[in-house]
Design a protein around this motif. Structure first.
Motif, PDB file in Angstrom:
ATOM      1  N   ILE A   1      33.270  40.006  24.822  1.00 25.50           N
ATOM      2  CA  ILE A   1      34.288  41.304  25.363  1.00 25.50           C
ATOM      3  C   ILE A   1      34.773  41.703  23.671  1.00 25.50           C
ATOM      4  O   ILE A   1      34.739  42.590  23.303  1.00 25.50           O
ATOM      5  CB  ILE A   1      35.688  40.281  25.571  1.00 25.50           C
ATOM      6  N   PHE A   2      34.885  40.726  22.167  1.00 30.32           N
ATOM      7  CA  PHE A   2      34.524  40.688  21.002  1.00 30.32           C
ATOM      8  C   PHE A   2      33.706  42.197  20.779  1.00 30.32           C
ATOM      9  O   PHE A   2      33.911  42.686  19.976  1.00 30.32           O
ATOM     10  CB  PHE A   2      35.426  39.534  20.257  1.00 30.32           C
ATOM     11  N   ALA A   3      32.098  41.949  21.325  1.00 34.53           N
ATOM     12  CA  ALA A   3      30.947  42.703  20.810  1.00 34.53           C
ATOM     13  C   ALA A   3      31.671  44.014  21.385  1.00 34.53           C
ATOM     14  O   ALA A   3      31.373  45.066  20.725  1.00 34.53           O
ATOM     15  CB  ALA A   3      29.624  42.440  21.183  1.00 34.53           C
TER      16      ALA A   3
ATOM     17  N   PHE B   1      34.614  45.115  18.216  1.00 37.41           N
ATOM     18  CA  PHE B   1      34.424  45.963  17.623  1.00 37.41           C
ATOM     19  C   PHE B   1      33.516  46.831  17.734  1.00 37.41           C
ATOM     20  O   PHE B   1      33.270  48.163  16.850  1.00 37.41           O
ATOM     21  CB  PHE B   1      33.388  44.344  16.982  1.00 37.41           C
ATOM     22  N   PHE B   2      31.935  46.459  18.490  1.00 46.50           N
ATOM     23  CA  PHE B   2      31.170  47.865  18.093  1.00 46.50           C
ATOM     24  C   PHE B   2      31.296  49.181  19.163  1.00 46.50           C
ATOM     25  O   PHE B   2      30.929  50.072  18.302  1.00 46.50           O
ATOM     26  CB  PHE B   2      29.629  47.141  18.594  1.00 46.50           C
ATOM     27  N   ILE B   3      32.489  49.122  19.777  1.00 45.66           N
ATOM     28  CA  ILE B   3      32.449  50.609  20.766  1.00 45.66           C
ATOM     29  C   ILE B   3      32.947  51.529  19.670  1.00 45.66           C
ATOM     30  O   ILE B   3      33.239  52.810  19.251  1.00 45.66           O
ATOM     31  CB  ILE B   3      33.505  50.492  21.958  1.00 45.66           C
TER      32      ILE B   3
ATOM     33  N   ILE C   1      20.773  45.966  14.826  1.00 46.65           N
ATOM     34  CA  ILE C   1      20.232  44.496  14.490  1.00 46.65           C
ATOM     35  C   ILE C   1      22.001  43.729  13.983  1.00 46.65           C
ATOM     36  O   ILE C   1      21.685  42.742  14.835  1.00 46.65           O
ATOM     37  CB  ILE C   1      19.638  44.697  13.090  1.00 46.65           C
ATOM     38  N   CYS C   2      23.115  44.163  14.048  1.00 46.28           N
ATOM     39  CA  CYS C   2      24.356  43.669  13.406  1.00 46.28           C
ATOM     40  C   CYS C   2      24.707  43.211  14.947  1.00 46.28           C
ATOM     41  O   CYS C   2      25.990  42.427  15.472  1.00 46.28           O
ATOM     42  CB  CYS C   2      25.271  44.908  13.027  1.00 46.28           C
TER      43      CYS C   2
END
Length: 132
Positions: free
Chosen positions: A73-75, A78-80, A119-120
């Motif tokens: 969920i937090f990925a 954060f990334f969108i 990679i992140c």
């Protein structure tokens, strides 16, 4: 658990966002508050989850499932937005360039940026959502 990697990535993102003169100041502050509160909430929820399940030895599979869901969920959280901000930045940079060769160079620079972003994302998922 150490949260140095996400904090470092957020600081790099904030430096890039802060250096863009065409973005309004309120948007820069909004991005800063969004990611600061996001990392605080993520660390709080993950610590609370670990405190709940680490009293059992060995750690049950339910903990790893819940931790993986939280990290997924937090990925996304954060990334969108990072992808959307990157698209906006690249569009504005591309529009500002006049020479075709510079536009080609900017287009080629998308490849390393995508690689670093992947990679992140992988590091975030692996470090915080790993399930043994």
């Amino acid at each position: 658990m150490s949260y140095g990697v996400p904090v470092f990535c957020i600081l790099v993102l904030m430096c890039i966002i802060a250096s863009q003169s065409y973005l309004p100041k309120w948007l820069k502050w909004l991005v800063g508050v969004y990611y600061s509160l996001g990392i605080l909430l993520f660390s709080y929820l993950q610590t609370r989850l670990a405190d709940k399940w680490y009293v059992h030895t060995p750690v049950p599979d339910e903990y790893w499932d819940a931790n993986s869901r939280l990290t997924d969920i937090f990925a996304a959280v954060f990334f969108i937005p990072v992808c959307i901000l990157s698209l906006i930045l690249y569009y504005n940079w591309f529009r500002k360039l006049k020479k075709p060769l510079h536009r080609v160079y900017l287009g080629i620079s998308v490849i390393p940026v995508l690689l670093i972003g992947f990679i992140c994302f992988f590091m975030f998922e692996f470090l915080y959502g790993y399930r043994p």
